[in-house]
Design a protein around this motif. Structure first.
Motif, PDB file in Angstrom:
ATOM      1  N   GLY A   1      33.806  38.234  37.898  1.00  0.00           N
ATOM      2  CA  GLY A   1      33.286  38.748  36.631  1.00  0.00           C
ATOM      3  C   GLY A   1      33.951  40.043  36.214  1.00  0.00           C
ATOM      4  O   GLY A   1      34.291  40.234  35.042  1.00  0.00           O
ATOM      5  N   ALA A   2      34.160  40.940  37.173  1.00  0.00           N
ATOM      6  CA  ALA A   2      34.826  42.208  36.865  1.00  0.00           C
ATOM      7  C   ALA A   2      36.269  41.967  36.425  1.00  0.00           C
ATOM      8  O   ALA A   2      36.748  42.587  35.473  1.00  0.00           O
ATOM      9  CB  ALA A   2      34.787  43.134  38.083  1.00  0.00           C
ATOM     10  N   ALA A   3      36.962  41.062  37.103  1.00  0.00           N
ATOM     11  CA  ALA A   3      38.338  40.746  36.719  1.00  0.00           C
ATOM     12  C   ALA A   3      38.373  40.113  35.337  1.00  0.00           C
ATOM     13  O   ALA A   3      39.290  40.370  34.546  1.00  0.00           O
ATOM     14  CB  ALA A   3      38.977  39.813  37.755  1.00  0.00           C
ATOM     15  N   HIS A   4      37.362  39.302  35.022  1.00  0.00           N
ATOM     16  CA  HIS A   4      37.303  38.623  33.730  1.00  0.00           C
ATOM     17  C   HIS A   4      37.171  39.626  32.587  1.00  0.00           C
ATOM     18  O   HIS A   4      37.658  39.387  31.482  1.00  0.00           O
ATOM     19  CB  HIS A   4      36.135  37.634  33.722  1.00  0.00           C
ATOM     20  CG  HIS A   4      36.167  36.687  32.568  1.00  0.00           C
ATOM     21  ND1 HIS A   4      35.049  36.371  31.845  1.00  0.00           N
ATOM     22  CD2 HIS A   4      37.189  35.988  32.011  1.00  0.00           C
ATOM     23  CE1 HIS A   4      35.378  35.519  30.886  1.00  0.00           C
ATOM     24  NE2 HIS A   4      36.665  35.269  30.977  1.00  0.00           N
ATOM     25  N   GLU A   5      36.525  40.767  32.846  1.00  0.00           N
ATOM     26  CA  GLU A   5      36.394  41.804  31.819  1.00  0.00           C
ATOM     27  C   GLU A   5      37.734  42.479  31.544  1.00  0.00           C
ATOM     28  O   GLU A   5      37.946  43.010  30.464  1.00  0.00           O
ATOM     29  CB  GLU A   5      35.361  42.844  32.242  1.00  0.00           C
ATOM     30  CG  GLU A   5      33.947  42.289  32.254  1.00  0.00           C
ATOM     31  CD  GLU A   5      32.929  43.296  32.736  1.00  0.00           C
ATOM     32  OE1 GLU A   5      33.291  44.474  32.929  1.00  0.00           O
ATOM     33  OE2 GLU A   5      31.771  42.896  32.906  1.00  0.00           O
ATOM     34  N   GLU A   6      38.645  42.461  32.525  1.00  0.00           N
ATOM     35  CA  GLU A   6      39.933  43.143  32.395  1.00  0.00           C
ATOM     36  C   GLU A   6      41.062  42.216  31.976  1.00  0.00           C
ATOM     37  O   GLU A   6      41.987  42.635  31.282  1.00  0.00           O
ATOM     38  CB  GLU A   6      40.352  43.756  33.743  1.00  0.00           C
ATOM     39  CG  GLU A   6      39.446  44.829  34.260  1.00  0.00           C
ATOM     40  CD  GLU A   6      39.881  45.255  35.656  1.00  0.00           C
ATOM     41  OE1 GLU A   6      41.075  45.135  35.982  1.00  0.00           O
ATOM     42  OE2 GLU A   6      39.013  45.687  36.420  1.00  0.00           O
ATOM     43  N   LEU A   7      41.017  40.974  32.453  1.00  0.00           N
ATOM     44  CA  LEU A   7      42.153  40.067  32.300  1.00  0.00           C
ATOM     45  C   LEU A   7      41.791  38.887  31.412  1.00  0.00           C
ATOM     46  O   LEU A   7      40.637  38.490  31.337  1.00  0.00           O
ATOM     47  CB  LEU A   7      42.580  39.534  33.677  1.00  0.00           C
ATOM     48  CG  LEU A   7      42.926  40.583  34.732  1.00  0.00           C
ATOM     49  CD1 LEU A   7      43.096  39.923  36.084  1.00  0.00           C
ATOM     50  CD2 LEU A   7      44.194  41.319  34.335  1.00  0.00           C
TER      51      LEU A   7
ATOM     52  N   ARG B   1      43.546  39.518  40.900  1.00  0.00           N
ATOM     53  CA  ARG B   1      44.287  40.004  39.728  1.00  0.00           C
ATOM     54  C   ARG B   1      45.751  39.561  39.773  1.00  0.00           C
ATOM     55  O   ARG B   1      46.310  39.125  38.771  1.00  0.00           O
ATOM     56  CB  ARG B   1      44.202  41.526  39.631  1.00  0.00           C
ATOM     57  CG  ARG B   1      42.848  42.025  39.189  1.00  0.00           C
ATOM     58  CD  ARG B   1      42.869  43.530  38.950  1.00  0.00           C
ATOM     59  NE  ARG B   1      41.534  44.008  38.648  1.00  0.00           N
ATOM     60  CZ  ARG B   1      40.672  44.451  39.563  1.00  0.00           C
ATOM     61  NH1 ARG B   1      41.004  44.473  40.836  1.00  0.00           N
ATOM     62  NH2 ARG B   1      39.489  44.864  39.209  1.00  0.00           N
ATOM     63  N   ARG B   2      46.358  39.672  40.939  1.00  0.00           N
ATOM     64  CA  ARG B   2      47.766  39.249  41.077  1.00  0.00           C
ATOM     65  C   ARG B   2      47.913  37.753  40.815  1.00  0.00           C
ATOM     66  O   ARG B   2      48.826  37.325  40.117  1.00  0.00           O
ATOM     67  CB  ARG B   2      48.294  39.578  42.478  1.00  0.00           C
ATOM     68  CG  ARG B   2      48.769  41.006  42.631  1.00  0.00           C
ATOM     69  CD  ARG B   2      49.641  41.180  43.878  1.00  0.00           C
ATOM     70  NE  ARG B   2      48.999  40.674  45.096  1.00  0.00           N
ATOM     71  CZ  ARG B   2      48.164  41.386  45.845  1.00  0.00           C
ATOM     72  NH1 ARG B   2      47.835  42.618  45.501  1.00  0.00           N
ATOM     73  NH2 ARG B   2      47.642  40.858  46.939  1.00  0.00           N
ATOM     74  N   ALA B   3      47.005  36.958  41.369  1.00  0.00           N
ATOM     75  CA  ALA B   3      47.098  35.500  41.222  1.00  0.00           C
ATOM     76  C   ALA B   3      46.915  35.094  39.759  1.00  0.00           C
ATOM     77  O   ALA B   3      47.621  34.212  39.260  1.00  0.00           O
ATOM     78  CB  ALA B   3      46.046  34.830  42.107  1.00  0.00           C
ATOM     79  N   VAL B   4      45.982  35.752  39.059  1.00  0.00           N
ATOM     80  CA  VAL B   4      45.771  35.439  37.641  1.00  0.00           C
ATOM     81  C   VAL B   4      46.990  35.850  36.832  1.00  0.00           C
ATOM     82  O   VAL B   4      47.444  35.109  35.949  1.00  0.00           O
ATOM     83  CB  VAL B   4      44.488  36.113  37.114  1.00  0.00           C
ATOM     84  CG1 VAL B   4      44.421  36.033  35.581  1.00  0.00           C
ATOM     85  CG2 VAL B   4      43.253  35.478  37.719  1.00  0.00           C
ATOM     86  N   ALA B   5      47.553  37.021  37.136  1.00  0.00           N
ATOM     87  CA  ALA B   5      48.740  37.485  36.409  1.00  0.00           C
ATOM     88  C   ALA B   5      49.913  36.535  36.607  1.00  0.00           C
ATOM     89  O   ALA B   5      50.635  36.220  35.659  1.00  0.00           O
ATOM     90  CB  ALA B   5      49.107  38.903  36.855  1.00  0.00           C
ATOM     91  N   GLN B   6      50.101  36.068  37.842  1.00  0.00           N
ATOM     92  CA  GLN B   6      51.186  35.126  38.129  1.00  0.00           C
ATOM     93  C   GLN B   6      50.968  33.809  37.378  1.00  0.00           C
ATOM     94  O   GLN B   6      51.900  33.217  36.847  1.00  0.00           O
ATOM     95  CB  GLN B   6      51.304  34.861  39.625  1.00  0.00           C
ATOM     96  CG  GLN B   6      51.832  36.051  40.400  1.00  0.00           C
ATOM     97  CD  GLN B   6      51.646  35.913  41.902  1.00  0.00           C
ATOM     98  OE1 GLN B   6      51.083  34.928  42.388  1.00  0.00           O
ATOM     99  NE2 GLN B   6      52.106  36.906  42.648  1.00  0.00           N
ATOM    100  N   ALA B   7      49.723  33.356  37.329  1.00  0.00           N
ATOM    101  CA  ALA B   7      49.417  32.090  36.655  1.00  0.00           C
ATOM    102  C   ALA B   7      49.669  32.210  35.156  1.00  0.00           C
ATOM    103  O   ALA B   7      50.102  31.250  34.515  1.00  0.00           O
ATOM    104  CB  ALA B   7      47.970  31.678  36.923  1.00  0.00           C
TER     105      ALA B   7
END
Length: 86
Positions: free
Chosen positions: A28-34, A78-84
């Motif tokens: 959830g926290a990552a979803h607010e940023e990314l 965060r890294r995995a989402v950025a790579q995707a």
């Protein structure tokens, strides 16, 4: 204007799972940023989902690929989402 496809992050959870609560907070926290689409799937009561995921919930898939089981580290997520999304 080209639309950019955002990664799909799927969180597999079950009731009464304390690790699931922790994973939900991290995701959830990552979803607010990314920028990503967040889906949460409760496996409770679904025999196919129970068979596939019970041993590694909470589980996180990104674009259909299993990436995390049990513990979701914020920096790794965060890294995995950025790579995707790249």
């Amino acid at each position: 204007h080209l639309s950019v496809a955002v990664p799909v992050v799927t969180l597999y959870t079950a009731g009464g799972c304390h690790l699931c609560e922790a994973a939900r907070r991290v995701v959830g926290a990552a979803h607010e940023e990314l920028a990503f689409e967040l889906r949460e799937v409760a496996i409770d009561g679904d025999p196919e989902l129970e068979a596939a995921y019970r041993e590694w919930i909470p589980g996180v898939e990104i674009d259909g690929r299993g990436r995390f089981g049990y513990h979701v580290r914020p920096d790794a997520l965060r890294r995995a989402v950025a790579q995707a999304g790249a």
